[in-house]
Scaffold this motif. Structure first.
Motif, PDB file in Angstrom:
ATOM      1  N   THR A  17       0.850  -1.189   0.000  1.00 57.99           N
ATOM      2  CA  THR A  17       0.000   0.000   0.000  1.00 57.99           C
ATOM      3  C   THR A  17       0.888   1.242   0.000  1.00 57.99           C
ATOM      4  N   PHE A  18       0.584   2.183  -0.894  1.00 59.25           N
ATOM      5  CA  PHE A  18       1.463   3.331  -1.103  1.00 59.25           C
ATOM      6  C   PHE A  18       0.707   4.654  -1.020  1.00 59.25           C
ATOM      7  N   GLY A  41      -4.024   5.323 -20.746  1.00 55.66           N
ATOM      8  CA  GLY A  41      -4.099   5.248 -22.194  1.00 55.66           C
ATOM      9  C   GLY A  41      -5.328   5.993 -22.663  1.00 55.66           C
ATOM     10  N   GLU A  42      -5.497   6.092 -23.959  1.00 54.45           N
ATOM     11  CA  GLU A  42      -6.614   6.872 -24.521  1.00 54.45           C
ATOM     12  C   GLU A  42      -7.961   6.391 -24.002  1.00 54.45           C
ATOM     13  N   LYS A  43      -8.111   5.079 -23.846  1.00 53.98           N
ATOM     14  CA  LYS A  43      -9.369   4.527 -23.362  1.00 53.98           C
ATOM     15  C   LYS A  43      -9.172   3.766 -22.047  1.00 53.98           C
ATOM     16  N   ASP A  44      -8.122   4.116 -21.344  1.00 54.43           N
ATOM     17  CA  ASP A  44      -7.781   3.422 -20.098  1.00 54.43           C
ATOM     18  C   ASP A  44      -7.575   4.440 -18.982  1.00 54.43           C
ATOM     19  N   LYS A  45      -8.648   4.707 -18.224  1.00 58.64           N
ATOM     20  CA  LYS A  45      -8.592   5.634 -17.106  1.00 58.64           C
ATOM     21  C   LYS A  45      -8.991   4.893 -15.840  1.00 58.64           C
ATOM     22  N   ARG A  46      -8.140   4.981 -14.804  1.00 56.40           N
ATOM     23  CA  ARG A  46      -8.342   4.178 -13.606  1.00 56.40           C
ATOM     24  C   ARG A  46      -8.634   5.067 -12.389  1.00 56.40           C
ATOM     25  N   PRO A  47      -9.749   4.813 -11.684  1.00 54.74           N
ATOM     26  CA  PRO A  47     -10.186   5.697 -10.600  1.00 54.74           C
ATOM     27  C   PRO A  47      -9.498   5.423  -9.263  1.00 54.74           C
ATOM     28  N   PHE A  48      -9.180   6.518  -8.565  1.00 60.35           N
ATOM     29  CA  PHE A  48      -8.629   6.441  -7.214  1.00 60.35           C
ATOM     30  C   PHE A  48      -9.187   7.611  -6.401  1.00 60.35           C
ATOM     31  N   SER A  49      -9.638   7.309  -5.192  1.00 56.26           N
ATOM     32  CA  SER A  49     -10.162   8.370  -4.321  1.00 56.26           C
ATOM     33  C   SER A  49      -9.068   9.364  -3.975  1.00 56.26           C
ATOM     34  N   ILE A  50      -9.455  10.618  -3.853  1.00 49.09           N
ATOM     35  CA  ILE A  50      -8.532  11.663  -3.409  1.00 49.09           C
ATOM     36  C   ILE A  50      -8.553  11.668  -1.883  1.00 49.09           C
ATOM     37  N   ALA A  51      -7.419  11.352  -1.273  1.00 50.81           N
ATOM     38  CA  ALA A  51      -7.352  11.285   0.189  1.00 50.81           C
ATOM     39  C   ALA A  51      -7.211  12.670   0.815  1.00 50.81           C
ATOM     40  N   LEU A  63      -3.031  10.264  -2.864  1.00 48.38           N
ATOM     41  CA  LEU A  63      -3.701   9.008  -3.185  1.00 48.38           C
ATOM     42  C   LEU A  63      -3.165   7.915  -2.274  1.00 48.38           C
ATOM     43  N   HIS A  64      -4.021   6.953  -1.928  1.00 49.74           N
ATOM     44  CA  HIS A  64      -3.597   5.745  -1.227  1.00 49.74           C
ATOM     45  C   HIS A  64      -3.918   4.579  -2.155  1.00 49.74           C
ATOM     46  N   ILE A  65      -2.884   3.899  -2.639  1.00 52.32           N
ATOM     47  CA  ILE A  65      -3.088   2.861  -3.642  1.00 52.32           C
ATOM     48  C   ILE A  65      -2.650   1.511  -3.098  1.00 52.32           C
ATOM     49  N   GLY A  66      -3.594   0.575  -3.052  1.00 51.01           N
ATOM     50  CA  GLY A  66      -3.268  -0.789  -2.670  1.00 51.01           C
ATOM     51  C   GLY A  66      -2.865  -1.561  -3.914  1.00 51.01           C
ATOM     52  N   ALA A  74      -4.018  -1.915 -10.205  1.00 52.35           N
ATOM     53  CA  ALA A  74      -3.413  -0.851  -9.393  1.00 52.35           C
ATOM     54  C   ALA A  74      -1.893  -0.888  -9.447  1.00 52.35           C
ATOM     55  N   LEU A  75      -1.328  -2.093  -9.517  1.00 50.10           N
ATOM     56  CA  LEU A  75       0.127  -2.220  -9.532  1.00 50.10           C
ATOM     57  C   LEU A  75       0.738  -1.526 -10.744  1.00 50.10           C
TER      58      LEU A  75
END
Length: 236
Positions: A17-18, A41-51, A63-66, A74-75
């Protein structure tokens, strides 16, 4: 809105976890509880909560990314962040997003997080503290073990300093040394509350957890559907 960011730092919070700090080239206006998309990528958007809290972030986005090895989704993002940090390149984000941000209300709040879903409720909690919002706040955070509760000491201190804030950690594996609540975080909530009709409920975790919480709380604890918030609901 698409924004370029520099990666300011990457620090471990717990095993796999980072904590990632991003510095956007232009300020990002967001509400407590919203999220951003990392553009891979153009069609690759990954969601992460704003801490971060919108009122106390000093222009940076936390961000806190597991990112366990089995979680390639996520990796890959963490690896991209490390590359950007080492060579000074930019990360592109799309922000802000999300309809499950903190709502103005006089009701008590129930914040429920599973794993790194804590980043979502952390933003809400920090905003409430900074704005002197004195509604009773109950924060339930579930993890596999205490070592994954990376903000345990911080939250314990916050609870001691604010009479309206109640922190309830829940672990799945007590490792023979845990004296707090064990098992599933939703089960802990179900055991502790008989009537949730006067609560605003904010949930972050796996999609199936959010869906199960909504169903159980409405049918068994009198919760009102319009007072339950989770961005997972847009996907399930």
């Amino acid at each position: 809105m698409t924004i370029r960011c520099k990666v300011k730092s990457i620090k471990p919070l717990a095993s796999n976890t980072f904590r990632v700090l991003l510095h956007p080239e232009t300020p990002v206006e967001f509400e407590a509880g919203q999220y951003l998309m990392v553009v891979m990528g153009e069609k690759d958007k990954r969601p992460f909560s704003i801490a971060s809290s919108p009122c106390r972030h000093e222009g940076e986005l936390e961000l806190h990314i597991g990112a366990a090895e089995e979680n390639a989704y996520a990796l890959e993002v963490v690896n991209r962040m490390h590359e950007a940090l080492s060579n000074g390149s930019d990360i592109v984000i799309d922000a802000p997003h999300g309809d499950a941000a903190l709502k103005e209300s006089d009701r008590s709040m129930l914040l429920i997080a599973g794993g790194t879903g804590f980043s979502y409720v952390r933003s809400i909690l920090d905003h409430c503290i900074s704005q002197n919002i004195n509604n009773p706040i109950y924060l339930y955070w579930g993890a596999r073990s205490k070592s994954q509760l990376y903000a345990f000491d911080e939250l314990t201190s916050i609870e001691e300093q604010h009479a309206n804030i109640h922190f309830v950690p829940v672990v799945e594996d007590d490792e023979g040394i845990w004296t707090g609540k064990t098992g599933n975080v939703l089960q802990a909530v179900m055991q502790d509350f008989s009537d949730l009709s006067e609560y605003d409920i904010y949930i972050a975790g796996r999609f199936e957890m959010a869906g199960s919480a909504r169903e159980q709380f409405i049918f068994n604890k009198k919760a009102k559907v319009e007072q339950i918030y989770s961005d997972a609901f847009a996907f399930i």
